[in-house]
Design a protein around this motif. Structure first.
Motif, short mmCIF file in Angstrom:
data_model
loop_
_atom_site.label_atom_id
_atom_site.label_comp_id
_atom_site.label_asym_id
_atom_site.label_seq_id
_atom_site.Cartn_x
_atom_site.Cartn_y
_atom_site.Cartn_z
N LEU A 7 -81.64 -32.46 -42.90
CA LEU A 7 -80.55 -32.00 -43.75
C LEU A 7 -79.70 -33.13 -44.31
O LEU A 7 -78.75 -32.89 -45.01
N ARG A 8 -80.06 -34.33 -44.01
CA ARG A 8 -79.31 -35.46 -44.57
C ARG A 8 -79.52 -35.53 -46.07
O ARG A 8 -78.72 -36.12 -46.77
N ARG A 9 -80.56 -34.89 -46.55
CA ARG A 9 -80.73 -34.78 -48.01
C ARG A 9 -79.83 -33.64 -48.46
O ARG A 9 -79.93 -32.52 -47.98
N GLU A 10 -78.97 -33.91 -49.38
CA GLU A 10 -77.93 -32.96 -49.78
C GLU A 10 -78.45 -31.62 -50.29
O GLU A 10 -77.79 -30.61 -50.17
N GLU A 11 -79.64 -31.59 -50.84
CA GLU A 11 -80.13 -30.35 -51.45
C GLU A 11 -80.80 -29.40 -50.46
O GLU A 11 -81.08 -28.26 -50.79
N GLU A 12 -81.04 -29.82 -49.24
CA GLU A 12 -81.75 -28.99 -48.27
C GLU A 12 -80.81 -28.00 -47.59
O GLU A 12 -79.66 -28.30 -47.32
N GLN A 13 -81.35 -26.81 -47.32
CA GLN A 13 -80.61 -25.75 -46.64
C GLN A 13 -81.03 -25.67 -45.17
O GLN A 13 -82.15 -26.03 -44.82
#
Length: 71
Positions: A7-13
């Motif tokens: 989730l460190r990628r901003e677009e992931e839920q």
């Protein structure tokens, strides 16, 4: 500790499985170390970092109310 590293990628839920695991793990840790739900914080509360990301950061209030001691 970042239990949801993806989730460190901003677009992931957060998936349902990740959420359930996070609640279980934080519940255990809070009980083990006698941490009140209101005292559960994110990394951004202590240091400048991208972890845990905007998605999980927004869920911290829900996490606190999901812990057994909060019910």
């Amino acid at each position: 500790m970042c239990p949801l590293r993806a989730l460190r990628r901003e677009e992931e839920q957060v998936t349902d499985a990740q959420w359930a695991t996070l609640v279980k793990m934080v519940s255990w840790l809070a009980a083990r170390y006698q941490v009140k739900p209101a005292d559960v914080q994110g990394h951004k509360d202590y240091a400048q970092t991208q972890c845990p990301g905007k998605q999980l950061e927004a869920l911290l209030p829900k996490l606190r109310t999901s812990l057994p001691a909060a019910k």
